[in-house]
Design a protein around this motif. Structure first.
Motif, PDB file in Angstrom:
ATOM      1  N   TYR A  33       0.845  -1.186   0.000  1.00  0.00           N
ATOM      2  CA  TYR A  33       0.000   0.000   0.000  1.00  0.00           C
ATOM      3  C   TYR A  33       0.883   1.240   0.000  1.00  0.00           C
ATOM      4  CZ  TYR A  33      -3.798   3.117   1.378  1.00  0.00           C
ATOM      5  OH  TYR A  33      -4.725   4.117   1.429  1.00  0.00           O
ATOM      6  N   GLY A  34       0.917   1.929  -1.126  1.00  0.00           N
ATOM      7  CA  GLY A  34       1.697   3.149  -1.247  1.00  0.00           C
ATOM      8  C   GLY A  34       0.787   4.348  -1.372  1.00  0.00           C
ATOM      9  N   GLU A  35       1.344   5.497  -1.127  1.00  0.00           N
ATOM     10  CA  GLU A  35       0.526   6.710  -1.155  1.00  0.00           C
ATOM     11  C   GLU A  35       1.075   7.764  -2.105  1.00  0.00           C
ATOM     12  OE1 GLU A  35       0.818   7.250   3.091  1.00  0.00           O
ATOM     13  OE2 GLU A  35      -1.321   6.839   3.208  1.00  0.00           O
ATOM     14  N   TYR A  36       2.026   7.398  -2.948  1.00  0.00           N
ATOM     15  CA  TYR A  36       2.560   8.342  -3.914  1.00  0.00           C
ATOM     16  C   TYR A  36       1.853   8.138  -5.237  1.00  0.00           C
ATOM     17  CZ  TYR A  36       6.267   9.132  -0.560  1.00  0.00           C
ATOM     18  OH  TYR A  36       6.959   9.433   0.575  1.00  0.00           O
ATOM     19  N   GLY A  37       1.370   9.190  -5.803  1.00  0.00           N
ATOM     20  CA  GLY A  37       0.674   9.117  -7.076  1.00  0.00           C
ATOM     21  C   GLY A  37      -0.458  10.114  -7.095  1.00  0.00           C
ATOM     22  N   ASN A  38      -1.209  10.098  -8.173  1.00  0.00           N
ATOM     23  CA  ASN A  38      -2.362  10.976  -8.253  1.00  0.00           C
ATOM     24  C   ASN A  38      -3.586  10.136  -8.566  1.00  0.00           C
ATOM     25  OD1 ASN A  38      -1.973  10.326 -10.916  1.00  0.00           O
ATOM     26  ND2 ASN A  38      -1.381  12.353 -11.558  1.00  0.00           N
ATOM     27  N   ASN A  39      -4.734  10.708  -8.326  1.00  0.00           N
ATOM     28  CA  ASN A  39      -6.017  10.026  -8.536  1.00  0.00           C
ATOM     29  C   ASN A  39      -6.124   8.726  -7.745  1.00  0.00           C
ATOM     30  OD1 ASN A  39      -6.846  12.022 -10.342  1.00  0.00           O
ATOM     31  ND2 ASN A  39      -5.880  10.972 -12.050  1.00  0.00           N
ATOM     32  N   LEU A  40      -5.535   8.696  -6.554  1.00  0.00           N
ATOM     33  CA  LEU A  40      -5.616   7.507  -5.710  1.00  0.00           C
ATOM     34  C   LEU A  40      -6.974   7.472  -5.007  1.00  0.00           C
ATOM     35  CD1 LEU A  40      -2.087   7.624  -4.057  1.00  0.00           C
ATOM     36  CD2 LEU A  40      -2.840   6.170  -5.933  1.00  0.00           C
ATOM     37  N   PRO A  41      -7.512   6.280  -4.778  1.00  0.00           N
ATOM     38  CA  PRO A  41      -8.771   6.201  -4.034  1.00  0.00           C
ATOM     39  C   PRO A  41      -8.533   6.568  -2.575  1.00  0.00           C
ATOM     40  CG  PRO A  41      -7.898   4.011  -4.424  1.00  0.00           C
ATOM     41  CD  PRO A  41      -7.016   4.960  -5.176  1.00  0.00           C
ATOM     42  N   SER A  42      -9.601   6.957  -1.908  1.00  0.00           N
ATOM     43  CA  SER A  42      -9.487   7.241  -0.478  1.00  0.00           C
ATOM     44  C   SER A  42      -9.137   5.951   0.255  1.00  0.00           C
ATOM     45  CB  SER A  42     -10.801   7.813   0.053  1.00  0.00           C
ATOM     46  OG  SER A  42     -11.798   6.807   0.067  1.00  0.00           O
ATOM     47  N   ASN A  43      -8.709   6.086   1.491  1.00  0.00           N
ATOM     48  CA  ASN A  43      -8.337   4.907   2.275  1.00  0.00           C
ATOM     49  C   ASN A  43      -9.508   3.941   2.409  1.00  0.00           C
ATOM     50  OD1 ASN A  43      -5.661   5.783   2.851  1.00  0.00           O
ATOM     51  ND2 ASN A  43      -6.499   7.209   4.322  1.00  0.00           N
ATOM     52  N   SER A  44     -10.697   4.449   2.698  1.00  0.00           N
ATOM     53  CA  SER A  44     -11.853   3.561   2.862  1.00  0.00           C
ATOM     54  C   SER A  44     -12.256   2.925   1.534  1.00  0.00           C
ATOM     55  CB  SER A  44     -13.028   4.313   3.481  1.00  0.00           C
ATOM     56  OG  SER A  44     -13.383   5.418   2.688  1.00  0.00           O
ATOM     57  N   GLU A  45     -12.118   3.649   0.411  1.00  0.00           N
ATOM     58  CA  GLU A  45     -12.416   3.062  -0.897  1.00  0.00           C
ATOM     59  C   GLU A  45     -11.416   1.969  -1.244  1.00  0.00           C
ATOM     60  OE1 GLU A  45     -14.398   6.769  -3.346  1.00  0.00           O
ATOM     61  OE2 GLU A  45     -12.216   6.651  -3.196  1.00  0.00           O
ATOM     62  N   ASN A  64       0.334   5.651   8.595  1.00  0.00           N
ATOM     63  CA  ASN A  64      -0.740   6.531   8.179  1.00  0.00           C
ATOM     64  C   ASN A  64      -1.952   6.238   9.054  1.00  0.00           C
ATOM     65  OD1 ASN A  64      -3.002   7.688   6.968  1.00  0.00           O
ATOM     66  ND2 ASN A  64      -2.245   7.340   4.908  1.00  0.00           N
ATOM     67  N   PRO A  65      -2.241   7.119  10.007  1.00  0.00           N
ATOM     68  CA  PRO A  65      -3.374   6.878  10.905  1.00  0.00           C
ATOM     69  C   PRO A  65      -4.707   6.725  10.173  1.00  0.00           C
ATOM     70  CG  PRO A  65      -2.035   8.702  11.704  1.00  0.00           C
ATOM     71  CD  PRO A  65      -1.521   8.349  10.341  1.00  0.00           C
ATOM     72  N   ASN A  66      -4.916   7.469   9.086  1.00  0.00           N
ATOM     73  CA  ASN A  66      -6.176   7.360   8.340  1.00  0.00           C
ATOM     74  C   ASN A  66      -6.311   5.991   7.674  1.00  0.00           C
ATOM     75  OD1 ASN A  66      -6.874  10.009   8.993  1.00  0.00           O
ATOM     76  ND2 ASN A  66      -5.770  10.816   7.231  1.00  0.00           N
ATOM     77  N   ALA A  67      -5.227   5.473   7.131  1.00  0.00           N
ATOM     78  CA  ALA A  67      -5.266   4.145   6.528  1.00  0.00           C
ATOM     79  C   ALA A  67      -5.494   3.073   7.591  1.00  0.00           C
ATOM     80  CB  ALA A  67      -3.980   3.868   5.760  1.00  0.00           C
ATOM     81  N   LEU A  68      -4.841   3.240   8.740  1.00  0.00           N
ATOM     82  CA  LEU A  68      -5.037   2.267   9.823  1.00  0.00           C
ATOM     83  C   LEU A  68      -6.471   2.300  10.334  1.00  0.00           C
ATOM     84  CD1 LEU A  68      -1.692   2.775  11.761  1.00  0.00           C
ATOM     85  CD2 LEU A  68      -2.331   0.841  10.314  1.00  0.00           C
ATOM     86  N   ASP A  69      -7.072   3.481  10.404  1.00  0.00           N
ATOM     87  CA  ASP A  69      -8.473   3.579  10.808  1.00  0.00           C
ATOM     88  C   ASP A  69      -9.382   2.885   9.797  1.00  0.00           C
ATOM     89  OD1 ASP A  69      -7.998   4.924  13.166  1.00  0.00           O
ATOM     90  OD2 ASP A  69      -8.324   6.921  12.284  1.00  0.00           O
ATOM     91  N   ALA A  70      -9.084   3.057   8.501  1.00  0.00           N
ATOM     92  CA  ALA A  70      -9.888   2.405   7.459  1.00  0.00           C
ATOM     93  C   ALA A  70      -9.767   0.886   7.523  1.00  0.00           C
ATOM     94  CB  ALA A  70      -9.479   2.921   6.082  1.00  0.00           C
ATOM     95  N   LEU A  71      -8.587   0.401   7.934  1.00  0.00           N
ATOM     96  CA  LEU A  71      -8.360  -1.047   8.017  1.00  0.00           C
ATOM     97  C   LEU A  71      -8.953  -1.684   9.267  1.00  0.00           C
ATOM     98  CD1 LEU A  71      -4.667  -1.146   6.824  1.00  0.00           C
ATOM     99  CD2 LEU A  71      -6.597  -2.271   5.719  1.00  0.00           C
TER     100      LEU A  71
END
Length: 76
Positions: A33-45, A64-71
Motif C-alpha cells: 500500500y503506497g501513497e505516492y501518485g495521483n487520482n488515488l482512491p481514499s483509504n476507505s475506498e 498513516n493513521p487514516n489508513a489504519l483507521d480504514a483497516l
C-alpha cells in the motif's frame, strides 16, 4: 526504428489485473500500500476494493493513521 507503446494504467488497476492471473485458492495475495501518485482512491475506498477482490494481506511503508483507521475491523 520501431517504437513500443506502453499502456498507462493506474497502479491500483495494474495490481488488480496482475492479481486476477493468480489462483487465489492455492495461496494468498497481498499488496504493498503506497501513497505516492495521483487520482488515488481514499483509504476507505481502497479497503473496500481489497475486500471485494478478497485481498487479505497488506504491507504499509509508512505510518498513516487514516489508513489504519480504514483497516480497523476489516480483517486485512
Amino acid at each position: 526504428m520501431s517504437g513500443v507503446r506502453m499502456l498507462a494504467l493506474s497502479p491500483m488497476l495494474m495490481l488488480l489485473l496482475m492479481a486476477s492471473f493468480f489462483d487465489t485458492t492455492a495461496g494468498q495475495i497481498g499488496i504493498c500500500y503506497g501513497e505516492y501518485g495521483n487520482n488515488l482512491p481514499s483509504n476507505s475506498e481502497a479497503v473496500a476494493m481489497y475486500k471485494q477482490y478478497n485481498i487479505r494481506r497488506m504491507r504499509m511503508y509508512s505510518h498513516n493513521p487514516n489508513a489504519l483507521d480504514a483497516l480497523r475491523g476489516s480483517n486485512i
